[in-house]
Scaffold this motif. Structure first.
Motif, mmCIF file in Angstrom:
data_model
loop_
_atom_site.group_PDB
_atom_site.id
_atom_site.type_symbol
_atom_site.label_atom_id
_atom_site.label_comp_id
_atom_site.label_asym_id
_atom_site.label_seq_id
_atom_site.Cartn_x
_atom_site.Cartn_y
_atom_site.Cartn_z
ATOM 1 N N VAL A 78 52.321 -28.265 55.247
ATOM 2 C CA VAL A 78 51.866 -27.805 53.946
ATOM 3 C C VAL A 78 53.084 -27.478 53.085
ATOM 4 O O VAL A 78 54.136 -27.100 53.600
ATOM 5 C CB VAL A 78 50.941 -26.574 54.087
ATOM 6 N N GLN A 79 52.945 -27.647 51.790
ATOM 7 C CA GLN A 79 54.022 -27.305 50.871
ATOM 8 C C GLN A 79 54.061 -25.806 50.614
ATOM 9 O O GLN A 79 53.059 -25.108 50.729
ATOM 10 C CB GLN A 79 53.851 -28.048 49.549
ATOM 11 N N ALA A 80 55.243 -25.312 50.281
ATOM 12 C CA ALA A 80 55.393 -23.904 49.945
ATOM 13 C C ALA A 80 54.407 -23.514 48.855
ATOM 14 O O ALA A 80 54.215 -24.244 47.881
ATOM 15 C CB ALA A 80 56.820 -23.615 49.503
ATOM 16 N N GLY A 81 53.783 -22.357 49.038
ATOM 17 C CA GLY A 81 52.771 -21.888 48.118
ATOM 18 C C GLY A 81 51.359 -22.292 48.491
ATOM 19 O O GLY A 81 50.398 -21.774 47.909
ATOM 20 N N LYS B 82 51.744 -9.279 55.448
ATOM 21 C CA LYS B 82 50.737 -8.422 54.827
ATOM 22 C C LYS B 82 50.536 -8.809 53.365
ATOM 23 O O LYS B 82 51.488 -8.973 52.615
ATOM 24 C CB LYS B 82 51.153 -6.959 54.937
ATOM 25 N N GLY B 83 49.279 -8.965 52.988
ATOM 26 C CA GLY B 83 48.945 -9.385 51.642
ATOM 27 C C GLY B 83 48.824 -10.873 51.470
ATOM 28 O O GLY B 83 48.289 -11.334 50.454
ATOM 29 N N ARG B 84 49.312 -11.647 52.434
ATOM 30 C CA ARG B 84 49.228 -13.103 52.376
ATOM 31 C C ARG B 84 48.305 -13.679 53.440
ATOM 32 O O ARG B 84 47.629 -14.681 53.205
ATOM 33 C CB ARG B 84 50.610 -13.736 52.528
ATOM 34 N N PHE B 85 48.282 -13.069 54.622
ATOM 35 C CA PHE B 85 47.487 -13.563 55.743
ATOM 36 C C PHE B 85 46.307 -12.627 55.986
ATOM 37 O O PHE B 85 46.408 -11.411 55.794
ATOM 38 C CB PHE B 85 48.311 -13.629 57.023
ATOM 39 N N THR B 86 45.199 -13.191 56.462
ATOM 40 C CA THR B 86 44.016 -12.418 56.805
ATOM 41 C C THR B 86 43.478 -12.873 58.155
ATOM 42 O O THR B 86 43.222 -14.063 58.347
ATOM 43 C CB THR B 86 42.918 -12.563 55.744
ATOM 44 N N ILE B 87 43.299 -11.929 59.076
ATOM 45 C CA ILE B 87 42.707 -12.225 60.373
ATOM 46 C C ILE B 87 41.237 -11.816 60.344
ATOM 47 O O ILE B 87 40.872 -10.804 59.736
ATOM 48 C CB ILE B 87 43.463 -11.516 61.515
ATOM 49 N N SER B 88 40.394 -12.608 60.985
ATOM 50 C CA SER B 88 38.975 -12.299 61.061
ATOM 51 C C SER B 88 38.432 -12.827 62.379
ATOM 52 O O SER B 88 39.089 -13.592 63.078
ATOM 53 C CB SER B 88 38.210 -12.898 59.874
ATOM 54 N N ARG B 89 37.214 -12.399 62.729
ATOM 55 C CA ARG B 89 36.604 -12.866 63.969
ATOM 56 C C ARG B 89 35.126 -13.103 63.773
ATOM 57 O O ARG B 89 34.466 -12.427 62.978
ATOM 58 C CB ARG B 89 36.853 -11.885 65.120
ATOM 59 N N ASP B 90 34.609 -14.070 64.515
ATOM 60 C CA ASP B 90 33.192 -14.379 64.552
ATOM 61 C C ASP B 90 32.778 -14.262 66.008
ATOM 62 O O ASP B 90 32.949 -15.198 66.790
ATOM 63 C CB ASP B 90 32.926 -15.774 64.006
ATOM 64 N N SER C 276 49.833 -18.465 50.236
ATOM 65 C CA SER C 276 51.179 -18.310 49.682
ATOM 66 C C SER C 276 52.243 -18.558 50.742
ATOM 67 O O SER C 276 53.190 -17.779 50.907
ATOM 68 C CB SER C 276 51.345 -16.912 49.076
ATOM 69 N N LEU C 277 52.108 -19.650 51.456
ATOM 70 C CA LEU C 277 53.004 -19.942 52.568
ATOM 71 C C LEU C 277 54.427 -20.193 52.094
ATOM 72 O O LEU C 277 54.651 -20.756 51.020
ATOM 73 C CB LEU C 277 52.491 -21.136 53.356
ATOM 74 N N LYS C 278 55.368 -19.771 52.924
ATOM 75 C CA LYS C 278 56.790 -19.904 52.658
ATOM 76 C C LYS C 278 57.440 -20.721 53.761
ATOM 77 O O LYS C 278 56.941 -20.759 54.886
ATOM 78 C CB LYS C 278 57.453 -18.521 52.597
ATOM 79 N N PRO C 279 58.580 -21.369 53.484
ATOM 80 C CA PRO C 279 59.257 -22.123 54.547
ATOM 81 C C PRO C 279 59.560 -21.275 55.781
ATOM 82 O O PRO C 279 59.514 -21.804 56.900
ATOM 83 C CB PRO C 279 60.547 -22.597 53.867
ATOM 84 N N GLU C 280 59.844 -19.998 55.611
ATOM 85 C CA GLU C 280 60.127 -19.137 56.746
ATOM 86 C C GLU C 280 58.899 -18.840 57.604
ATOM 87 O O GLU C 280 59.023 -18.233 58.671
ATOM 88 C CB GLU C 280 60.780 -17.823 56.296
ATOM 89 N N ASP C 281 57.718 -19.251 57.164
ATOM 90 C CA ASP C 281 56.519 -19.148 57.988
ATOM 91 C C ASP C 281 56.423 -20.274 59.013
ATOM 92 O O ASP C 281 55.530 -20.249 59.865
ATOM 93 C CB ASP C 281 55.259 -19.164 57.118
ATOM 94 N N THR C 282 57.303 -21.248 58.933
ATOM 95 C CA THR C 282 57.286 -22.371 59.862
ATOM 96 C C THR C 282 57.493 -21.882 61.289
ATOM 97 O O THR C 282 58.475 -21.205 61.590
ATOM 98 C CB THR C 282 58.367 -23.391 59.496
ATOM 99 N N ALA C 283 56.558 -22.224 62.176
ATOM 100 C CA ALA C 283 56.612 -21.778 63.565
ATOM 101 C C ALA C 283 55.419 -22.349 64.314
ATOM 102 O O ALA C 283 54.504 -22.922 63.718
ATOM 103 C CB ALA C 283 56.584 -20.248 63.651
ATOM 104 N N VAL C 284 55.437 -22.170 65.627
ATOM 105 C CA VAL C 284 54.249 -22.375 66.435
ATOM 106 C C VAL C 284 53.456 -21.077 66.421
ATOM 107 O O VAL C 284 53.993 -20.009 66.727
ATOM 108 C CB VAL C 284 54.597 -22.778 67.880
ATOM 109 N N TYR C 285 52.193 -21.163 66.067
ATOM 110 C CA TYR C 285 51.330 -19.992 65.987
ATOM 111 C C TYR C 285 50.445 -19.945 67.223
ATOM 112 O O TYR C 285 49.786 -20.928 67.572
ATOM 113 C CB TYR C 285 50.491 -20.031 64.715
ATOM 114 N N LEU C 286 50.438 -18.782 67.887
ATOM 115 C CA LEU C 286 49.722 -18.605 69.137
ATOM 116 C C LEU C 286 48.670 -17.525 69.017
ATOM 117 O O LEU C 286 48.904 -16.483 68.388
ATOM 118 C CB LEU C 286 50.685 -18.235 70.268
#
Length: 116
Positions: free
Chosen positions: A12-15, A64-72, A84-94
């Motif tokens: 995804v592109q920044a932003g 905080k303020g950019r990401f939201t966790i929820s559950r069903d 509002s993703l930033k290049p520094e968010d690049t990672a493997v998410y677990l």
């Protein structure tokens, strides 16, 4: 024991935005504390967000303020809405699951890459 499978990562592109999902096996999903972590190559695993069995949430300052966790609970699934993703968010998410003593189970991870 619990099995966790993440999905929804990509480029995804920044932003921009992405929504990650984590599907859990097991019969006691609603009792688990669920969380999201991320790990970039050569870096230590970083806490992102957690959600308690009752729905209370907590976020790392970096998201905080950019990401939201929820559950069903009916679908044994948690989500991570990332805006509002930033290049520094690049990672493997677990995805993680635990019963109050910290994460015990982990998914395989899904790659998120944010381009500038």
């Amino acid at each position: 024991q619990v099995q966790l499978v993440e999905s929804g990562g990509g480029l995804v592109q920044a932003g921009g935005s992405l929504r990650l999902s984590c599907a859990a096996s097991g019969s006691a999903f609603s009792m688990y504390v669920m969380g999201w972590y991320r790990q970039a190559p050569g870096k230590q695993r970083e806490f992102i967000a957690r959600i308690m069995s009752g729905g209370n949430t907590f976020y790392a300052d970096a998201v905080k303020g950019r990401f939201t966790i929820s559950r069903d609970n009916a679908k044994n699934t948690i989500f991570l809405q990332m805006n509002s993703l930033k290049p520094e968010d690049t990672a493997v998410y677990l995805c993680s699951a635990g019963l109050g003593l910290g994460p015990r189970y982990w998914g395989q991870g899904t790659q998120v890459t944010v381009s500038s």
